[in-house]
Design an enzyme around this catalytic site. Structure first.
Site, short mmCIF file in Angstrom:
data_model
loop_
_atom_site.label_atom_id
_atom_site.label_comp_id
_atom_site.label_asym_id
_atom_site.label_seq_id
_atom_site.Cartn_x
_atom_site.Cartn_y
_atom_site.Cartn_z
N HIS A 111 -4.34 2.83 -6.67
CA HIS A 111 -4.12 4.16 -6.10
C HIS A 111 -2.98 4.88 -6.82
O HIS A 111 -3.09 6.06 -7.17
CB HIS A 111 -3.81 4.04 -4.60
CG HIS A 111 -5.00 3.64 -3.79
ND1 HIS A 111 -5.00 3.67 -2.41
CD2 HIS A 111 -6.23 3.19 -4.15
CE1 HIS A 111 -6.18 3.27 -1.96
NE2 HIS A 111 -6.93 2.97 -3.00
N SER A 141 -11.43 4.46 -5.57
CA SER A 141 -10.20 5.04 -5.03
C SER A 141 -9.23 5.47 -6.12
O SER A 141 -8.53 6.48 -5.96
CB SER A 141 -9.52 4.04 -4.09
OG SER A 141 -10.39 3.65 -3.06
#
Length: 294
Positions: free
Chosen positions: A245, A199
């Protein structure tokens, strides 16, 4: 205007195609400058090229760099613009299957700050000297929905970016973003937290895609809407590493800007210099956190 070979005295002075000497032609390859007939012409961004130069397997001497087709970031145009994206997906899937067969690999490869946790001397984790976890954690997934969502995002974002940047620049962007996500997770998450997944790198692709679309004057609303949805999930689920993230997103924005806005005369220096600066920040964050835990 069409012109038949041999119809005028001037045409008789034209050179013959280097592959078909009996065919006179006034067209030359823009890379090696050898004469080529219509059958041998391969359309390029500027003029035509001969088959050998297209395959990079021939030519009378090195091809002029200015004549080679380039991406917007200065990368080389390739026959398969998604090759590295396919390889990254294959590596992630292979790692996922390996973990399903040997679950202990998850603990061995995931990002763990320190174990036992501070103030004890760490024997396992990044603080214990296992710096490879900053990289291996980028390719580790446990649940099918996790790898499925990440690989769909990688295919959707990675393919166009690889085509726009070129393979080397795309790969640099991917790893720089993933490492930045790992470093921020290492810095801010609790030491015993296991962090893993692609991610961070994929959020970097989000950031670079937004920069590229802005550069090309495309409508940014679709990518912004998708990014907002992903950020809502990021901060709405406790099991998702928002640190990875955000770290990947910031690194992707910075690196992507350096990639597509670098001046042509100093393009490589600016592009890879930007990557080096982000990597330096990764090293600094890692050193700071390690000092805190040891």
């Amino acid at each position: 205007m069409n012109q038949e070979a041999g119809s005028t005295p001037q045409a008789q002075n034209l050179p013959g195609c280097y592959r078909h000497p009996d065919r006179e032609t006034g067209i030359r390859c823009t890379r090696c400058e050898r004469p080529i007939c219509p059958e041998c012409m391969v359309s390029a961004s500027v003029g035509f090229q001969c088959p050998e130069c297209v395959r990079d397997g021939g030519g009378s001497g090195p091809a002029p760099a200015a004549a080679r087709p380039r991406t917007i970031a200065g990368g080389t145009v390739t026959a398969d613009p998604r090759l590295f994206t396919k390889i990254l997906i294959a590596v992630n899937v292979a790692m996922y299957l390996a973990i399903q067969m040997q679950p202990s690999l998850l603990r061995d490869l995931a990002l763990i700050g320190a174990w036992p946790p501070a103030p004890f001397s760490p024997t396992e984790g990044v603080a214990g000297g296992e710096y490879y976890r900053l990289v291996t954690s980028m390719f580790v997934h446990e649940q099918i929905w996790h790898i499925g969502f990440n690989m769909l995002s990688l295919w959707w974002l990675g393919g166009p970016l690889e085509a726009a940047l070129g393979r080397a620049r795309y790969l640099a962007l991917y790893f720089v973003s993933g490492l930045a996500g790992s470093a921020l997770a290492y810095l801010l998450a609790t030491p015993v937290t296991q962090t893993f997944g692609a991610s961070g790198a994929i959020f970097g692709l989000f950031g670079a895609t937004a920069v590229l679309m802005r550069k090309l004057n495309y409508d940014l609303r679709p990518i912004i809407a998708l990014l907002v949805i992903n950020l809502i999930f990021t901060f709405g689920w406790s099991s998702i590493s928002w640190q990875a993230h955000i770290g990947g997103l910031v690194a992707g924005l910075i690196t992507g800007y350096g990639m597509v806005h670098a001046p042509r005369e100093r393009r490589a220096l600016v592009q890879y210099g930007t990557c080096a600066l982000v990597l330096l920040a990764v090293v600094v964050l890692t050193v700071i956190r390690t000092a805190q835990l040891t």
